[in-house]
Design a protein around this motif. Structure first.
Motif, mmCIF file in Angstrom:
data_model
loop_
_atom_site.group_PDB
_atom_site.id
_atom_site.type_symbol
_atom_site.label_atom_id
_atom_site.label_comp_id
_atom_site.label_asym_id
_atom_site.label_seq_id
_atom_site.Cartn_x
_atom_site.Cartn_y
_atom_site.Cartn_z
ATOM 1 N N GLU A 106 87.382 -77.619 2.089
ATOM 2 C CA GLU A 106 88.151 -77.675 3.335
ATOM 3 C C GLU A 106 87.128 -78.065 4.400
ATOM 4 O O GLU A 106 86.141 -77.363 4.585
ATOM 5 C CB GLU A 106 88.765 -76.303 3.610
ATOM 6 N N ALA A 115 92.936 -77.027 1.654
ATOM 7 C CA ALA A 115 92.495 -76.193 0.525
ATOM 8 C C ALA A 115 93.653 -75.484 -0.165
ATOM 9 O O ALA A 115 93.700 -75.439 -1.396
ATOM 10 C CB ALA A 115 91.463 -75.163 0.999
ATOM 11 N N TRP A 151 87.215 -75.098 -3.258
ATOM 12 C CA TRP A 151 88.011 -74.824 -4.454
ATOM 13 C C TRP A 151 87.486 -75.666 -5.584
ATOM 14 O O TRP A 151 87.228 -76.844 -5.398
ATOM 15 C CB TRP A 151 89.487 -75.161 -4.212
#
Length: 154
Positions: A106, A115, A151
């Motif tokens: 992000e 995200a 992530w």
């Protein structure tokens, strides 16, 4: 800084916080409610009709504490924050073509406009692809972090 009017502070101060939910006291005059809603929105609250409360990505009492203590709030515009529109996120993720092993960052410490959907897409793309947070941010609130949220697709 947005200065909060005393009557708005009084309403927020008399609200009931239960976890991420903030319940306002009774029915408010529409103009007062709009000002309360504006102040709560500036600290991350979003009205939920189904819960009949303002919901926050963190504990509601924590979310409004500084506002109640100072009577001021820094708005998103003052911070220079602008949310990524959902159609842009959809196109970005379509073009990204996430596969296992990719890491999604992000780019700001925003509210997870990229995200969250990236994690949701990769976790539902197939049984072998799922997203896991790689920062210390809680999985339920990946965007509420002072650092970029990352992530990793597995």
């Amino acid at each position: 800084m947005m200065r909060i009017d005393p009557d708005v502070l009084e309403v927020i101060g008399s609200a009931t916080a239960k976890g991420p939910a903030l319940y306002l006291p009774g029915q408010l005059d529409i103009k007062l409610y709009q000002r309360v809603n504006l102040a709560l929105g500036a600290v991350g609250g979003k009205w939920s009709r189904s819960k009949q409360a303002h919901l926050f990505p963190v504990d509601a009492a924590d979310a409004v504490a500084l506002l109640l203590n100072t009577g001021e709030v820094t708005t998103d515009d003052e911070r220079g924050w602008y949310p990524t529109p959902a159609p842009i996120v959809d196109r970005l993720l379509e073009l990204a073509d996430l596969t296992p092993g990719y890491e999604v960052l992000e780019p700001s410490a925003g509210r997870g406009a990229i995200a969250g959907p990236a994690a949701a897409r990769s976790s539902t793309a197939s049984n072998s692809t799922r997203a896991a947070p790689t920062t210390s941010a809680p999985a339920a609130t990946p965007a509420v972090s002072p650092q970029p949220t990352s992530w990793r697709c597995r």
